[in-house]
Each structure stands twice: as C-alpha cells, then as structure tokens.
Design a protein around this motif. Structure first.
Motif, mmCIF file in Angstrom:
data_model
loop_
_atom_site.group_PDB
_atom_site.id
_atom_site.type_symbol
_atom_site.label_atom_id
_atom_site.label_comp_id
_atom_site.label_asym_id
_atom_site.label_seq_id
_atom_site.Cartn_x
_atom_site.Cartn_y
_atom_site.Cartn_z
ATOM 1 N N PRO A 24 0.821 -1.218 0.000
ATOM 2 C CA PRO A 24 0.000 0.000 0.000
ATOM 3 C C PRO A 24 0.856 1.271 0.000
ATOM 4 C CG PRO A 24 -0.809 -1.575 1.622
ATOM 5 C CD PRO A 24 0.480 -2.130 1.088
ATOM 6 N N GLY A 25 0.430 2.260 -0.807
ATOM 7 C CA GLY A 25 1.111 3.554 -0.816
ATOM 8 C C GLY A 25 2.510 3.519 -1.377
ATOM 9 N N THR A 26 2.813 2.453 -2.128
ATOM 10 C CA THR A 26 4.182 2.254 -2.603
ATOM 11 C C THR A 26 4.160 1.832 -4.063
ATOM 12 O OG1 THR A 26 4.782 1.469 -0.402
ATOM 13 C CG2 THR A 26 6.321 0.959 -2.185
ATOM 14 N N LEU A 50 3.087 12.743 -6.162
ATOM 15 C CA LEU A 50 2.340 11.506 -6.445
ATOM 16 C C LEU A 50 2.023 11.397 -7.938
ATOM 17 C CD1 LEU A 50 -0.084 11.350 -3.371
ATOM 18 C CD2 LEU A 50 1.996 10.001 -3.748
ATOM 19 N N ILE A 108 5.163 10.439 -9.753
ATOM 20 C CA ILE A 108 5.432 8.995 -9.610
ATOM 21 C C ILE A 108 4.493 8.207 -10.526
ATOM 22 C CG2 ILE A 108 5.319 7.028 -8.015
ATOM 23 C CD1 ILE A 108 6.232 9.014 -5.792
ATOM 24 N N VAL A 137 11.936 8.371 -7.431
ATOM 25 C CA VAL A 137 12.134 9.396 -6.399
ATOM 26 C C VAL A 137 13.563 9.944 -6.365
ATOM 27 C CG1 VAL A 137 12.683 7.853 -4.472
ATOM 28 C CG2 VAL A 137 11.496 10.021 -4.032
ATOM 29 N N GLY A 172 7.674 14.547 1.429
ATOM 30 C CA GLY A 172 6.958 13.584 2.277
ATOM 31 C C GLY A 172 5.647 14.173 2.769
ATOM 32 N N GLN A 197 3.106 14.374 -0.112
ATOM 33 C CA GLN A 197 2.540 13.085 -0.531
ATOM 34 C C GLN A 197 1.576 12.499 0.488
ATOM 35 O OE1 GLN A 197 5.674 10.523 -2.839
ATOM 36 N NE2 GLN A 197 6.764 11.669 -1.292
ATOM 37 N N THR A 198 1.751 12.870 1.749
ATOM 38 C CA THR A 198 0.901 12.299 2.790
ATOM 39 C C THR A 198 -0.205 13.260 3.211
ATOM 40 O OG1 THR A 198 2.513 13.069 4.430
ATOM 41 C CG2 THR A 198 2.686 10.774 3.721
ATOM 42 N N PHE A 257 4.373 16.084 9.485
ATOM 43 C CA PHE A 257 5.166 14.982 8.928
ATOM 44 C C PHE A 257 6.390 14.707 9.809
ATOM 45 C CE2 PHE A 257 8.285 13.203 5.885
ATOM 46 C CZ PHE A 257 7.573 12.090 5.474
ATOM 47 N N ASP A 300 9.014 7.979 -0.987
ATOM 48 C CA ASP A 300 8.032 8.141 -2.056
ATOM 49 C C ASP A 300 6.702 7.477 -1.732
ATOM 50 O OD1 ASP A 300 9.829 5.899 -2.172
ATOM 51 O OD2 ASP A 300 8.850 5.275 -4.008
ATOM 52 N N GLY A 301 5.658 8.089 -2.268
ATOM 53 C CA GLY A 301 4.318 7.506 -2.176
ATOM 54 C C GLY A 301 3.576 7.942 -0.927
ATOM 55 N N GLU A 302 2.326 7.489 -0.846
ATOM 56 C CA GLU A 302 1.497 7.826 0.320
ATOM 57 C C GLU A 302 2.079 7.223 1.592
ATOM 58 O OE1 GLU A 302 0.425 6.554 -2.521
ATOM 59 O OE2 GLU A 302 -1.361 7.613 -3.253
ATOM 60 N N ARG A 303 2.948 6.226 1.424
ATOM 61 C CA ARG A 303 3.576 5.593 2.579
ATOM 62 C C ARG A 303 4.876 6.313 3.005
ATOM 63 N NH1 ARG A 303 6.544 0.130 2.830
ATOM 64 N NH2 ARG A 303 5.757 -0.988 4.629
ATOM 65 N N ALA A 304 5.154 7.471 2.397
ATOM 66 C CA ALA A 304 6.361 8.237 2.766
ATOM 67 C C ALA A 304 6.393 8.455 4.270
ATOM 68 C CB ALA A 304 6.365 9.569 2.037
#
Lengths: 116, 280
Positions: A10-12, A69, A72, A78, A96, A99-100, A107, B196-200
């Motif tokens: 997930p998220g990756t 995002l 990507i 990255v 970071g 993206q979140t 963060f 990277d990503g939502e999991r950053a």
C-alpha cells in the motif's frame, strides 16, 4: 511474457520494468538536473526545456503541477525527482509532507513518533 | 595476505552533509547520531586501515537508467564527487587503490559475479558522507578506496541472499590478496525509510533493531526475505540494508559489535551505525 508476480505494498510504487519504461523521459530530464546549467535552463524556459526531453502529456502535466504523487504515477523515480524538487528548494520532508497530505511539522512529528 | 580489520556500517542520509557543513554535530537533533563516531575514530587510529572497500548504492549521479548495472566495482585512480542537484557541498576527490580494484574484479568474476567495471566513476553522497563521518579532518580522505556499487534504484534489485554471497566473495578475495594491506569494509545506507508515495515517512524500529542484532548473532537472518518483503518491512529505501548485509558478509565467522547506535529520525530515516570486528 514470463509469468511474474507483481507485489502490492500500500502507498508504494515499486520502480520496476513498467515504471522504468513509462518514466524514462521524465527521469532523464530530472537526471539532467545534476548540472546547474540545466537547472538554470529549466527555470529560464520550462516549456522549452521539457520539450527537449519529449515528455509525455501526463509527465508534462505532473511537472507543471509539482505534484510528487502525480510525478510517480507518470513513471518518476524518487531519486531523480529529488533533483527536480531541489530546483524549488524542497527537501525530502517537504515532499513527504506533500505526498501524505500533512503539513511539514505534522510529517516531522510522524517521524518522531516512529521512535517511541 | 591482506586482512579485513573490521566492518563499519552507517546510514548516509544527505542531511548529514548539511549538518557537517553547518557544524551542527552538537545540536540536540544531531548529537545522538554523531556521538557514534568518536569511538570509531579511536578504533581507526588504533587499527590503521590502509584501504576502504565501500559498498554503497548510487542515487542517480554516476548511473542513469540508460545503463544500470546490478553490481559495479570502481577501478579508477581517483573518484570525484559532484553536484547531485539539491545542494550539499561537494567533497574533495578520493584516491583509488587500482591494485585492489582489479584484484577484486578478477576474483569476483572468476566466482561468477558478472560485474561492471568502472575506470571512471562519480561517487555520490552514499559514498562520500560515510567516509567524511569516519575521517572528519579537513581535506581529502586519508586512505585509499575501492567503491562497490549495488543497484537499488530499479527492480529487479539483487536479493539479500545474493548480496550476502557478494560480500562473502569480496571477503575471500581480500583474504587472497597478496598484500600486507589492512582493509576496512564499509557498508552504507538504511535503515528503514521511505521517501516516495502515500507511505512516505514509513519507519520500522522493531525490524531495524532485529536486523542490527542479526548482524552479530545470525548474519544470514535477512536473507530469508525477498527484496519486496524487505521493502514492505523497511520502506522503499530501507532496502539499502543490502549494503550492510554485504559488508557484514565480508567477515568470515563471528564478530563483536564495538559500536552500536540506532537513532531516529534523521530527516526521513532511521539512522544506524555499527562497528563490527572479527573475533577470529
């Protein structure tokens, strides 16, 4: 094509053969930002600089949006994207946070919490 | 014959370069990390290595996706650092040890590691910052170096098991080198982090601590995992533990940890530092 099991985390987005092909032009442009002259050329005329690398429409839109995002999703890796972010003075905590969907302070707190 | 005096593994977060440049070593944010190094400096003064084999991963300074070697070994008389695009100061050139480079290349290819050899090679923060942490004095790094680069940019990334075997083969090659050189093997990267990503911001302290302990107690422990499983446990960039694994594997037999530091966060990363000395 050989059977290959794609793993989902997930998220990756794993930077695999699919991403590497899809993102080639975008990553090549970002790789060029190792040189200051190229960073300056991008800043001077972004559209012309992107045109030199033949970015796809989604890549162009993602570059214009500065959205990590989206970059990507357009195949960006990255490590190369970090060089793009550097043009705007953004570090890995800025990206970071973006993206979140957090503020940078939130963060940073999330990272601190991981040590508890 | 040459001898491996020990292995040092450390994180290589770019922000360390900013902290060194800004003299922030004693700031509360940085002190727990930088405090790992004075005991290692004393050890280095004592054991006096002549050459460092540095196992690291390039982040898009020397290699691009046009040509992406799985394993590459430097064979240059000098390695230069360069602008990586996001503004940490460039460090002075490093002196290569071409005799050891070619010895490693010959031995490793003979053992079926089909390497890329590099007579010109730019070295990025993953190579330069650990050396600066270990030899913080002004000017150039005082010992010779041989870079060994592992691809962690693009899948397929070599497995933990394969990286362990690479380390074993490097260790055997050093042991077979007709030289009285004292060699330190450095592994750089990690520990858990994801950029990277939502999991950053993903960090996994229990896994990191277990991994660090395993390097002493049960060094092949991490080889049970696939690369994808390691990404799941440690984050996309946590996969850099492969460099630690390869460096540890260069030492045959048991080790003791003379230094063992784990501190988080540094930037987005859980940082670790270990100094491992062969018991035999």
């Amino acid at each position: 094509m050989a059977e290959q099991q794609r793993v989902s985390i997930p998220g990756t987005t794993l930077f695999d053969d699919i991403q590497a092909q899809k993102g080639y032009a975008l990553n090549k442009m970002c790789f060029s930002f190792n040189d200051k002259a190229n960073r300056d050329a991008f800043k001077a005329d972004e559209a012309a600089y992107c045109a030199r690398f033949g970015l796809t429409a989604p890549q162009l839109a993602a570059v214009q949006s500065r959205n990590v995002l989206q970059l990507i999703a357009a195949g960006g890796n990255v490590y190369y994207l970090a060089k793009f972010a550097g043009i705007f003075g953004l570090d890995v905590q800025d990206i970071g946070a973006q993206q979140t969907g957090m503020s940078k302070d939130e963060f940073k707190q999330k990272l601190l919490n991981a040590g508890q | 014959m040459a001898k491996i005096v020990g292995s040092i593994v450390t994180s290589h977060v770019p922000a360390i370069g900013r902290a060194i440049a800004g003299n922030l070593q004693n700031e509360p944010y940085w002190k727990p990390f930088f405090d790992a190094f004075p005991p290692i400096h004393r050890w280095l003064d004592e054991v006096k290595p002549d050459v460092a084999v540095v196992v690291y991963n390039d982040h898009g300074l020397n290699f691009f996706l046009d040509k992406m070697p799985t394993f590459s070994v430097g064979a240059a008389p000098e390695y230069r650092n360069a602008d990586e695009g996001w503004g940490i100061p460039t460090l002075p050139p490093f002196t290569g040890d071409t005799e050891l480079s070619w010895h490693l290349i010959n031995q490793l290819v003979n053992k079926e590691f089909d390497l890329t050899t590099c007579q010109e090679m730019l070295v990025d923060h993953a190579f330069t910052l650990p050396l600066k942490l270990l030899w913080p004095q002004e000017g150039a790094c005082p010992i010779k170096v041989v870079p060994v680069c592992i691809n962690t940019v693009q899948f397929p990334i070599p497995s933990a098991s394969r990286c362990y075997k690479l380390g074993e083969a490097i260790g055997e090659a050093i042991a077979a080198w007709d030289s009285d050189a004292r060699v330190v093997v450095i592994g750089t990267g990690g520990l858990s982090h994801q950029l990277d990503g939502e999991r950053a911001g993903f960090i996994n302290k229990p896994f990191d601590l277990q991994f660090m302990q395993s390097l002493v107690d049960n060094p092949k422990w991490a080889t049970q995992y696939t690369v994808e499983q390691l990404v799941e446990h440690t984050g996309s960039q946590g996969i850099e533990l492969l460099m630690w694994l390869a460096a540890r594997a260069t030492i045959k037999g048991d080790v003791r940890a003379l230094q063992n530091t784990y501190h988080l966060p540094i930037s987005n990363t859980a940082a670790g530092v270990m100094l491992l000395e062969p018991l035999a």
